[in-house]
Design an enzyme around this catalytic site. Structure first.
Site, PDB file in Angstrom:
ATOM      1  N   ASP A  89       0.842  -1.244  -0.038  1.00 59.85           N
ATOM      2  CA  ASP A  89      -0.030  -0.007  -0.025  1.00 59.85           C
ATOM      3  C   ASP A  89       1.010   1.237   0.011  1.00 59.85           C
ATOM      4  OD1 ASP A  89      -3.079   0.632   0.648  1.00 59.85           O
ATOM      5  OD2 ASP A  89      -2.093   1.964   1.796  1.00 59.85           O
TER       6      ASP A  89
ATOM      7  N   TYR B 189      -2.741  10.804   0.466  1.00 59.86           N
ATOM      8  CA  TYR B 189      -3.347  10.618  -0.791  1.00 59.86           C
ATOM      9  C   TYR B 189      -3.085  11.851  -1.533  1.00 59.86           C
ATOM     10  CZ  TYR B 189      -5.362   5.912   0.646  1.00 59.86           C
ATOM     11  OH  TYR B 189      -5.404   4.625   0.717  1.00 59.86           O
TER      12      TYR B 189
ATOM     13  N   HIS C 295      -4.682  -7.709   0.382  1.00 61.34           N
ATOM     14  CA  HIS C 295      -3.929  -6.652   0.703  1.00 61.34           C
ATOM     15  C   HIS C 295      -3.159  -6.474   1.961  1.00 61.34           C
ATOM     16  CE1 HIS C 295      -3.107  -2.604  -0.446  1.00 61.34           C
ATOM     17  NE2 HIS C 295      -3.734  -1.978   0.320  1.00 61.34           N
TER      18      HIS C 295
END
Length: 383
Positions: free
Chosen positions: A177, A307, A361
């Protein structure tokens, strides 16, 4: 050098406040074709909130977390929280692990014993690592950024300085990630420091150079890009919101623990290899400990902003740029869209590629033993 020891100690007042909020949730009306079809399932979230309110014991989890040696070090004005566990034997090597969102340092803790004490799990003491797990700026107990610019590339420079202060001249790095982006930047900026790079996810913003001087895309690579576009259309709304308008959402999630749980829970279910049953991959206590840390530290807003920074500086390479550090990649079957090996090799120096038969994930949380085995095999392949 000596680092400042850190112990988690959430004030009792915060526990009472959380308890009161959990008892006063205003639930939305129910409408769904089937459970989870339109997002977080109403019934499951209500059960989780009830458990959080009546059975979950934060003090027990706090004590468990505090069994791991933790420290705070100020680096470039940021108080960086990190876990630092020494490996067995006299020749342990440093391994820097970086988490992502909606995880935290907690998601990496299950890996620690397999890396620091391999002799207890069928391995050799000489294969041990010193494990360092920092909390990203704006996550958990690290400082919250107050100015733009704190993206994955900048975090890589903070990690390099932290490792300097810990006395590690060369080290291995691992991430998934957001941690995959930070680890990639570390290998790119400091190739003389990074002995090996291991990823269980290829950063979502990664794009290799595609020019008239590079090979044409293969059918497999084009299929991968199509799958990314399809996934983004179906699942990518959260990322677009984090990149563009995180503050709007942050007001709601910072005020409602049920809302915060809903926003994060759906990702733990959707991105894990749980086959629809989230409790087959994570216990309720594991889920709530991670969510509780976001709640108590009030870091959902600051965690989403990374982000925004990633959107300003995506992980793009120009022609001729490469990661020269030996790179290992572990592919878990329920991971977000993963590129084929040929796509990764356009920039990364891939020396190890292994596909797992289970996991998703959150590999460090879901399959810590399996991920540790991959890591050990990768390290052996380059040493």
């Amino acid at each position: 050098m000596e680092m400042k020891p850190f112990k988690i100690a959430i004030p009792e007042q915060q526990l009472h406040d959380l308890s009161n909020r959990l008892k006063q949730v205003r639930w939305p009306s129910r409408f769904s074709e089937e459970p989870w079809a339109l997002g977080t399932d109403h019934s499951f979230l209500k059960r989780l909130v009830d458990y959080w309110s009546s059975e979950y014991n934060w003090r027990e989890q706090e004590a468990r977390l505090n069994r791991f040696p933790q420290y705070i070090e100020n680096v470039d004005g940021f108080d960086i929280h990190f876990v630092h566990v020494r490996g067995e034997g006299v020749s342990s090597r440093p391994m820097l692990l970086t988490h992502g969102w909606p995880g935290s340092f907690v998601e990496m803790l299950e890996l620690i014993p397999y890396l620091t004490t391999p002799s207890l799990y069928g391995g050799q003491a000489e294969d041990a690592f010193d494990v360092i797990i920092p909390s990203l700026p704006g996550f958990a107990f690290s400082s919250k950024p107050t100015q733009p610019g704190v993206g994955s590339k900048y975090v890589a420079t903070l990690w390099a300085k932290l490792m300097d202060r810990l006395g590690y001249e060369r080290y291995f790095v691992q991430g998934g990630d957001i941690g995959a982006g930070v680890s990639t930047w570390l290998a790119f900026i400091y190739p003389e420091r990074v002995r090996g790079l291991h990823l269980n996810y290829i950063p979502g913003s990664y794009r290799p150079p595609l020019t008239q001087n590079t090979p044409s895309m293969s059918k497999e690579e084009r299929t991968y890009l199509d799958s990314v576009a399809e996934w983004s259309e179906r699942e990518g709304a959260y990322s677009a919101l984090h990149r563009t308008k995180p503050e709007t959402l942050a007001f709601a999630l910072s005020d409602s623990p049920a809302g915060l749980a809903s926003w994060m829970l759906e990702k733990f279910r959707g991105w894990s290899d749980c086959k629809g049953n989230i409790e087959s991959s994570f216990s309720l206590d594991h889920i709530l400990t991670n969510i509780s840390i976001y709640w108590f530290t009030n870091t959902i807003a600051s965690s989403m902003r990374i982000y925004t920074e990633g959107g300003k500086m995506p992980l793009h390479f120009t022609e001729g740029q490469r990661i020269t550090v030996p790179t290992g990649v572990s592919v878990f079957p329920k991971e977000l869209p993963m590129p084929p090996q040929s796509w990764v090799e356009r920039v990364y120096h891939v020396t190890y590629w292994e596909e797992a038969d289970k996991g998703g994930h959150f590999a460090a949380m879901e399959q810590p033993k399996l991920l540790a085995e991959h890591l050990h095999r990768f390290i052996h392949s380059i040493n």
